[in-house]
Design an enzyme around this catalytic site. Structure first.
Site, PDB file in Angstrom:
ATOM      1  N   TYR A 283      -3.251  14.222 -14.025  1.00 29.66           N
ATOM      2  CA  TYR A 283      -4.382  13.266 -14.007  1.00 29.66           C
ATOM      3  C   TYR A 283      -5.735  13.952 -13.872  1.00 29.66           C
ATOM      4  O   TYR A 283      -6.725  13.278 -13.564  1.00 29.66           O
ATOM      5  CB  TYR A 283      -4.262  12.301 -12.821  1.00 29.66           C
ATOM      6  CG  TYR A 283      -2.912  11.703 -12.571  1.00 29.66           C
ATOM      7  CD1 TYR A 283      -2.345  10.818 -13.480  1.00 29.66           C
ATOM      8  CD2 TYR A 283      -2.207  11.997 -11.410  1.00 29.66           C
ATOM      9  CE1 TYR A 283      -1.106  10.258 -13.237  1.00 29.66           C
ATOM     10  CE2 TYR A 283      -0.968  11.439 -11.159  1.00 29.66           C
ATOM     11  CZ  TYR A 283      -0.429  10.568 -12.082  1.00 29.66           C
ATOM     12  OH  TYR A 283       0.789  10.014 -11.828  1.00 29.66           O
TER      13      TYR A 283
ATOM     14  N   PRO B 163       0.821  -1.204   0.000  1.00 28.12           N
ATOM     15  CA  PRO B 163       0.000   0.000   0.000  1.00 28.12           C
ATOM     16  C   PRO B 163       0.859   1.260   0.000  1.00 28.12           C
ATOM     17  O   PRO B 163       1.914   1.297   0.617  1.00 28.12           O
ATOM     18  CB  PRO B 163      -0.760  -0.105   1.324  1.00 28.12           C
ATOM     19  CG  PRO B 163       0.189  -0.843   2.215  1.00 28.12           C
ATOM     20  CD  PRO B 163       0.940  -1.816   1.332  1.00 28.12           C
TER      21      PRO B 163
ATOM     22  N   CYS C 106       4.807  28.858 -15.979  1.00 27.97           N
ATOM     23  CA  CYS C 106       4.369  29.352 -17.287  1.00 27.97           C
ATOM     24  C   CYS C 106       3.769  28.240 -18.138  1.00 27.97           C
ATOM     25  O   CYS C 106       4.311  27.880 -19.187  1.00 27.97           O
ATOM     26  CB  CYS C 106       5.557  29.985 -17.996  1.00 27.97           C
ATOM     27  SG  CYS C 106       6.260  31.278 -16.972  1.00 27.97           S
TER      28      CYS C 106
ATOM     29  N   ARG D 227      -0.245  16.363  -9.670  1.00 22.48           N
ATOM     30  CA  ARG D 227      -1.410  15.485  -9.903  1.00 22.48           C
ATOM     31  C   ARG D 227      -2.556  16.164 -10.659  1.00 22.48           C
ATOM     32  O   ARG D 227      -3.109  15.569 -11.579  1.00 22.48           O
ATOM     33  CB  ARG D 227      -1.909  14.882  -8.587  1.00 22.48           C
ATOM     34  CG  ARG D 227      -0.830  14.084  -7.833  1.00 22.48           C
ATOM     35  CD  ARG D 227      -1.380  13.205  -6.730  1.00 22.48           C
ATOM     36  NE  ARG D 227      -2.187  12.133  -7.269  1.00 22.48           N
ATOM     37  CZ  ARG D 227      -3.492  12.115  -7.293  1.00 22.48           C
ATOM     38  NH1 ARG D 227      -4.180  13.108  -6.758  1.00 22.48           N
ATOM     39  NH2 ARG D 227      -4.137  11.121  -7.833  1.00 22.48           N
TER      40      ARG D 227
HETATM   41  N1  LLP Z   1       2.854  -1.681  -5.999  1.00 25.16           N
HETATM   42  C1  LLP Z   1       3.178  -1.404  -7.278  1.00 25.16           C
HETATM   43  C2  LLP Z   1       3.847  -2.435  -8.085  1.00 25.16           C
HETATM   44  C3  LLP Z   1       2.895  -0.143  -7.817  1.00 25.16           C
HETATM   45  O1  LLP Z   1       3.212   0.132  -9.086  1.00 25.16           O
HETATM   46  C4  LLP Z   1       2.253   0.841  -7.020  1.00 25.16           C
HETATM   47  C5  LLP Z   1       1.936   2.167  -7.549  1.00 25.16           C
HETATM   48  C6  LLP Z   1       1.936   0.507  -5.685  1.00 25.16           C
HETATM   49  C7  LLP Z   1       2.247  -0.762  -5.215  1.00 25.16           C
HETATM   50  C8  LLP Z   1       1.270   1.473  -4.742  1.00 25.16           C
HETATM   51  O2  LLP Z   1       0.007   1.836  -5.185  1.00 25.16           O
HETATM   52  P1  LLP Z   1      -0.958   2.699  -4.239  1.00 25.16           P
HETATM   53  O3  LLP Z   1      -1.318   1.851  -3.033  1.00 25.16           O
HETATM   54  O4  LLP Z   1      -0.231   3.913  -3.835  1.00 25.16           O
HETATM   55  O5  LLP Z   1      -2.121   2.983  -5.084  1.00 25.16           O
HETATM   56  N2  LLP Z   1       1.285   8.912  -9.397  1.00 25.16           N
HETATM   57  C9  LLP Z   1      -0.049   8.349  -9.390  1.00 25.16           C
HETATM   58  C10 LLP Z   1      -0.076   6.965  -8.794  1.00 25.16           C
HETATM   59  C11 LLP Z   1       0.885   5.995  -9.478  1.00 25.16           C
HETATM   60  C12 LLP Z   1       0.930   4.645  -8.820  1.00 25.16           C
HETATM   61  C13 LLP Z   1       2.056   3.814  -9.348  1.00 25.16           C
HETATM   62  N3  LLP Z   1       2.195   2.516  -8.752  1.00 25.16           N
HETATM   63  C14 LLP Z   1      -0.979   9.306  -8.652  1.00 25.16           C
HETATM   64  O6  LLP Z   1      -0.540  10.356  -8.235  1.00 25.16           O
HETATM   65  O7  LLP Z   1      -2.164   9.037  -8.531  1.00 25.16           O
END
Ligand code: LLP
Length: 450
Positions: A340, A298, A368, A336
């Site tokens: 996104y 997580p 900018c 973000r």
């Molecule tokens: N495990 C793997 C293999 C991953 O690629 C990721 C996130 C996680 C765990 C953790 O995921 P989480 O629990 O945080 O959802 N920059 C984007 C999110 C990119 C996530 C990439 N991988 C944002 O700001 O929403």
């Protein structure tokens, strides 16, 4: 950009945003506080923009997740996704809660080790690990490397064999489920670069078992991030993984472990994502009866709601059609919204402004680019230059995705616990911003032809 018109429900009010975030309170004179620390005090002491994290929130969310897993009688261990927030203090706090680290680069491995996370609690994910990174992982003897392809398995086997070592590995499979999240953060369909497709997994897993220098321990999956539409995609993924475990074992292959990935969403606006209990339930029904050792990765769910980006209004500008609140934070700090179209709550820090009448405003940064926009058409009070605002739920993929675009130094990070606070990363200085660069002597001013 996320316009108010893009949603079919009204934005939460300032009062609703505040009420839904237990780490925040509006003190009648001191204004918006993180835990017991007024944000005005931090802005005065450290300047803006600045990231502010709540230690109590990090800790209680870590405990809520591990509690839900143990209540569901799962033999599960959490590895924090370092990419979501690699601050050493955050990692150290989570390490004390028993979390290991899920890393994707040498830099993240170094951060995890520097924060005191033992190598045996580090899992290495990622689709393009370099030879140097794999060597380092073997040298450190980390817990596990999640392989993403046949080619990577061959590469790691060759490296491990040369080093005379054996590395524990899992195979990341792509369960072909749609996580129903933003296209840029979905990872579990067969159009993604991640993992290997389920139909190919049995033969590849058998091959991995036969490769020298590798000790296969099982499977890994991660279907996407900010998963908010129910638990269905998780349930489908874990069911598919469970079937694959059974199929591999039927071939006589050892599968003691499954890494269940990350992805739990958080409410930025008015989403109602499934929580840790539902996640634990989905893991239990798909994988619970297979005697597996389970892992989770997580990120956002732990640290997203625990952080705000504190910023000061530089100037408020009335355009012909719109009111612009121009902040000293920008897309280089929090990318973000630009990347996104993500929605982040924005609260005034002053109690007077918090209770004042609201009207539509665009909140933007000074960079900018038109996409340097935190929000459009947001109901906010008058926010003249000098006012402070907090951009909410910025603890995950905030500081970690910052850049120095427009030659803007990286903002400092502050950890708050109760009434105490510490700067856990200093504001980048201008010397550090320019460090490492040089002008070649053939461009030195005295060599230039006038
Ligand atoms: N495990 C793997 C293999 C991953 O690629 C990721 C996130 C996680 C765990 C953790 O995921 P989480 O629990 O945080 O959802 N920059 C984007 C999110 C990119 C996530 C990439 N991988 C944002 O700001 O929403």
């Amino acid at each position: 950009m996320a316009d108010a018109t893009a949603f079919d429900t009204p934005d939460p009010t300032l009062g609703e945003l505040l009420a839904a975030r237990p780490m925040l309170s509006m003190h009648p004179s001191a204004g918006l506080c993180v835990e017991e620390v007024p944000l005005t005090r931090l802005a005065d002491a450290v300047g803006t923009p600045a990231w502010v994290y709540s230690a109590t929130t990090l800790r209680s969310r870590a405990r809520a997740l591990t509690g839900a897993l143990s209540n569901a009688a799962l033999n599960a261990h959490c590895h924090f996704a370092v990419k979501s927030n690699p601050n050493l203090a955050v990692l150290a706090l989570l390490a004390r809660e028993g979390f290991g680290a899920d890393i994707v680069s040498e830099g993240e491995m170094r951060a995890a080790r520097a924060a005191g996370i033992p190598a045996r609690n580090i899992v290495f994910s990622g689709v393009g690990k370099t030879e140097r990174e794999l060597r380092l992982a073997i040298a450190e003897d980390i817990q596990q490397i999640n392989l993403e392809s046949a080619e990577e398995a061959e590469m790691l086997s060759a490296i491990a064999t040369t080093l005379g070592r054996t590395m524990r590995v899992a195979l990341r499979v792509n369960p072909h489920v749609d996580a129903k999240t933003h296209a840029k953060i979905t990872t579990g369909t067969d159009e993604n670069k991640f993992g290997v497709d389920v139909p190919l997994a049995p033969d590849l897993y058998r091959r991995i078992c036969a490769l020298p220098g590798l000790e296969p321990l099982g499977l890994a999956v991660h279907i996407g991030s900010q998963i908010t539409r129910g638990i269905g995609s998780y349930a489908a993924a874990y069911r598919r993984l469970g079937e694959l475990v059974v199929a591999l074992r039927a071939r006589g292959l050892p599968v003691p472990r499954v890494d269940c990935g990350g992805g739990l969403g958080i409410p930025y606006r008015d989403e109602t994502p499934a929580g840790p209990e539902a996640l634990a339930g989905a893991i239990h029904s798909g994988l619970g009866n297979l005697g597996l050792e389970l892992m989770l990765e997580p990120g956002r769910w732990i640290c997203g709601p625990a952080g705000v980006l504190l910023s000061r209004v530089v100037i408020q500008k009335q355009g012909t059609a719109r009111r612009f609140v121009i902040l000293d934070a920008a897309m280089n700090d929090l990318i973000r919204p630009a990347m996104y179209e993500s929605w982040h709550g924005i609260l005034p820090v002053s109690p007077t402004r918090f209770h004042a009448p609201v009207s539509a405003a665009d909140v933007v940064g000074p960079v900018c680019e038109s996409s340097d926009t935190f929000t459009t058409h947001r109901a906010l009070p008058d926010l003249p230059g000098g006012e402070l605002v907090a951009i909410l739920d910025a603890g995950a993929y905030g500081a970690s995705m910052s850049s120095t675009y427009n030659a803007r130094p990286l903002a400092p990070e502050i950890l708050v616990e109760g009434a105490r606070w510490s700067v856990v990363r200093q504001r980048q200085g201008y010397d550090a911003l320019l460090a490492g660069q040089s002008v070649p002597d053939w461009l030195a001013p005295d060599r230039l032809v006038p």
